[in-house]
Design a protein around this motif. Structure first.
Motif, mmCIF file in Angstrom:
data_model
loop_
_atom_site.group_PDB
_atom_site.id
_atom_site.type_symbol
_atom_site.label_atom_id
_atom_site.label_comp_id
_atom_site.label_asym_id
_atom_site.label_seq_id
_atom_site.Cartn_x
_atom_site.Cartn_y
_atom_site.Cartn_z
ATOM 1 N N ASP B 67 58.358 -25.911 -16.125
ATOM 2 C CA ASP B 67 58.838 -25.493 -14.788
ATOM 3 C C ASP B 67 59.741 -24.250 -14.882
ATOM 4 O OD1 ASP B 67 58.907 -25.713 -12.021
ATOM 5 O OD2 ASP B 67 60.713 -26.963 -12.037
ATOM 6 N N GLN B 68 59.341 -23.350 -15.764
ATOM 7 C CA GLN B 68 60.139 -22.126 -15.966
ATOM 8 C C GLN B 68 59.635 -20.952 -15.125
ATOM 9 O OE1 GLN B 68 60.038 -21.601 -20.202
ATOM 10 N NE2 GLN B 68 61.500 -23.258 -20.599
ATOM 11 N N LEU B 69 58.693 -21.232 -14.224
ATOM 12 C CA LEU B 69 58.177 -20.165 -13.357
ATOM 13 C C LEU B 69 58.365 -20.569 -11.894
ATOM 14 C CD1 LEU B 69 54.857 -19.528 -15.331
ATOM 15 C CD2 LEU B 69 56.803 -17.946 -15.205
ATOM 16 N N PRO B 83 59.430 -15.541 -13.817
ATOM 17 C CA PRO B 83 60.308 -16.391 -14.636
ATOM 18 C C PRO B 83 61.570 -16.795 -13.857
ATOM 19 C CG PRO B 83 59.661 -14.412 -15.841
ATOM 20 C CD PRO B 83 59.278 -14.206 -14.410
ATOM 21 N N ARG B 84 61.819 -18.071 -13.824
ATOM 22 C CA ARG B 84 62.960 -18.613 -13.088
ATOM 23 C C ARG B 84 64.296 -18.201 -13.709
ATOM 24 N NH1 ARG B 84 64.107 -23.634 -10.316
ATOM 25 N NH2 ARG B 84 62.001 -24.446 -10.576
ATOM 26 N N ASP B 85 64.387 -18.214 -15.055
ATOM 27 C CA ASP B 85 65.695 -17.991 -15.694
ATOM 28 C C ASP B 85 66.235 -16.575 -15.448
ATOM 29 O OD1 ASP B 85 63.897 -16.751 -17.321
ATOM 30 O OD2 ASP B 85 64.764 -17.453 -19.220
ATOM 31 N N PHE B 86 65.339 -15.591 -15.404
ATOM 32 C CA PHE B 86 65.776 -14.208 -15.154
ATOM 33 C C PHE B 86 66.378 -14.093 -13.751
ATOM 34 C CE2 PHE B 86 64.924 -9.739 -13.902
ATOM 35 C CZ PHE B 86 65.587 -9.089 -14.927
ATOM 36 N N VAL B 87 65.730 -14.719 -12.771
ATOM 37 C CA VAL B 87 66.238 -14.708 -11.388
ATOM 38 C C VAL B 87 67.593 -15.423 -11.336
ATOM 39 C CG1 VAL B 87 65.834 -15.606 -9.048
ATOM 40 C CG2 VAL B 87 63.949 -14.552 -10.322
ATOM 41 N N VAL B 103 51.581 -12.840 -0.499
ATOM 42 C CA VAL B 103 52.032 -13.842 0.470
ATOM 43 C C VAL B 103 52.014 -15.278 -0.076
ATOM 44 C CG1 VAL B 103 51.538 -14.841 2.739
ATOM 45 C CG2 VAL B 103 51.420 -12.372 2.418
ATOM 46 N N GLN B 104 50.910 -15.663 -0.734
ATOM 47 C CA GLN B 104 50.819 -17.043 -1.240
ATOM 48 C C GLN B 104 51.907 -17.316 -2.283
ATOM 49 O OE1 GLN B 104 49.019 -19.209 0.177
ATOM 50 N NE2 GLN B 104 47.715 -17.856 1.399
ATOM 51 N N GLY B 105 52.130 -16.333 -3.156
ATOM 52 C CA GLY B 105 53.174 -16.470 -4.185
ATOM 53 C C GLY B 105 54.544 -16.624 -3.563
ATOM 54 N N ALA B 106 54.796 -15.854 -2.518
ATOM 55 C CA ALA B 106 56.104 -15.916 -1.849
ATOM 56 C C ALA B 106 56.357 -17.319 -1.301
ATOM 57 C CB ALA B 106 56.160 -14.889 -0.723
ATOM 58 N N LYS B 112 60.634 -23.524 -4.184
ATOM 59 C CA LYS B 112 61.606 -23.733 -5.277
ATOM 60 C C LYS B 112 62.934 -23.058 -4.993
ATOM 61 C CE LYS B 112 58.161 -24.717 -8.657
ATOM 62 N NZ LYS B 112 57.703 -24.721 -10.036
ATOM 63 N N PHE B 113 62.930 -22.101 -4.083
ATOM 64 C CA PHE B 113 64.121 -21.293 -3.836
ATOM 65 C C PHE B 113 64.310 -21.070 -2.337
ATOM 66 C CE2 PHE B 113 67.353 -18.932 -5.785
ATOM 67 C CZ PHE B 113 67.200 -19.062 -7.148
ATOM 68 N N PRO B 114 64.558 -22.162 -1.584
ATOM 69 C CA PRO B 114 64.656 -22.007 -0.124
ATOM 70 C C PRO B 114 65.774 -21.088 0.333
ATOM 71 C CG PRO B 114 65.318 -24.216 -0.817
ATOM 72 C CD PRO B 114 64.761 -23.555 -2.022
ATOM 73 N N ASP B 115 66.772 -20.841 -0.543
ATOM 74 C CA ASP B 115 67.882 -19.959 -0.162
ATOM 75 C C ASP B 115 67.542 -18.472 -0.262
ATOM 76 O OD1 ASP B 115 69.450 -22.060 0.416
ATOM 77 O OD2 ASP B 115 70.634 -21.986 -1.436
ATOM 78 N N GLY B 116 66.357 -18.155 -0.748
ATOM 79 C CA GLY B 116 65.947 -16.750 -0.825
ATOM 80 C C GLY B 116 65.835 -16.151 0.566
ATOM 81 N N ILE B 117 65.863 -14.806 0.613
ATOM 82 C CA ILE B 117 65.695 -14.085 1.876
ATOM 83 C C ILE B 117 64.252 -13.595 1.885
ATOM 84 C CG2 ILE B 117 66.634 -12.227 3.327
ATOM 85 C CD1 ILE B 117 68.709 -14.325 2.284
ATOM 86 N N PHE B 118 63.441 -14.138 2.765
ATOM 87 C CA PHE B 118 62.000 -13.857 2.757
ATOM 88 C C PHE B 118 61.662 -12.804 3.803
ATOM 89 C CE2 PHE B 118 60.528 -16.822 -0.423
ATOM 90 C CZ PHE B 118 61.673 -17.617 -0.576
#
Lengths: 190, 190
Positions: B67-69, B83-87, B103-106, B112-118
């Protein structure tokens, strides 16, 4: 057409709301200023509908009765309030409107206008705010202490707002508020 | 210290995500770019950790397993992922990081990251998008039709995003995104 936004600019007394609001309006000529209604007499040079909507006490009480004010307060024997129809008419025309108001008034506006963008102007620090309150003139220590304690109570109401903007420099505070307005126009309403 | 923000810049293929992202990064040098991991071979001049994190297929599958991505996809026989760790490392340092992604990737990142600004980059119109897709080269009518239909499906996913930015002019789109970042830093998190 993008719908107009009501931007409510508030913050503790002494933080510089008036100065920032004036600077912002000169930079963004399309931003409409919400003109207050008042029962106090016009001063020399003040124009009805520009500086204030001047009302008799009877007219003002009637506006209260008919829910035509987003908020109102009595101050040194005169009424001051925000006419609802001017705000709604401006928004319906697709224009943004800014309302500069003290903290308690802003919270009353929020009850009637939850879709507004509530911006809290912050002093860079409490020491800085104290300097600004002192710097206004020859107020007594008691008055300064009282106004500082009111300001601290008001800052505790921050969580009812959408944005906090630090007024470290007027130009920077204006830029942040302009960014907030731009971002809010890009926001996807759900 | 203001916490770092993850800005996810997405939108349909052909809308100009890459161009806007490059322009934004040159204007905002402090904005960190989220480097993807991939199993494809480096091209001439590409540097590991700058253009991509180059991984073997085994390494990549292990990243998926642990789960590192934040998201990944297979494209023309190679894996690509975020990669999750870099973010997370960048955000923990208080820095903003931008992720440019389809779009699908976003939408997977959002899980996994609902606090992101989309941020959804929009074409000024569907005709304009068609011209851009056509203008890329010598693609067949079938390919163009297919890509247009995918783009329309993607635009229908707009409501999962926080902001829509029209890419009418690169400079204007960049200004709007910068405003969104500034506004988000002023936002009161509740």
């Amino acid at each position: 057409m993008s719908k107009g936004l009501l931007i409510v600019l508030s913050g503790p007394s002494g933080v510089g709301k008036g100065t920032v609001c004036t600077a912002l309006r000169s930079q963004v000529p399309d931003l409409v200023y919400s003109v207050s209604a008042t029962t106090r007499s016009p001063r020399a040079g003040e124009v009805d509908g520009v500086n204030y909507f001047f009302k008799t006490r009877e007219q003002f009480l009637e506006m209260i009765e008919h829910d035509q004010l987003l908020e109102y307060a009595e101050y040194v024997g005169n009424y001051y309030g925000t006419p609802r129809d001017f705000v709604e008419k401006t928004l319906a025309e697709g224009k943004d409107i800014i309302l500069e108001i003290e903290v308690q008034g802003a919270l009353k506006v929020k009850e009637k206008f939850p879709d507004g963008i509530f911006v809290f102007l912050m002093p860079p620090s409490l020491d800085e705010l104290k300097d600004r309150i002192k710097g206004r003139g020859t107020e007594s220590q008691d008055t300064i202490d009282h106004r500082m304690s009111v300001a601290v109570d008001e800052i505790n109401l921050l969580q009812h707002y959408d944005y906090a903007v630090v007024n470290d420099k007027i130009e920077l505070a204006c830029e942040r508020i302009q960014s907030i307005i731009t971002a809010e126009h890009c926001k996807i309403r759900k």
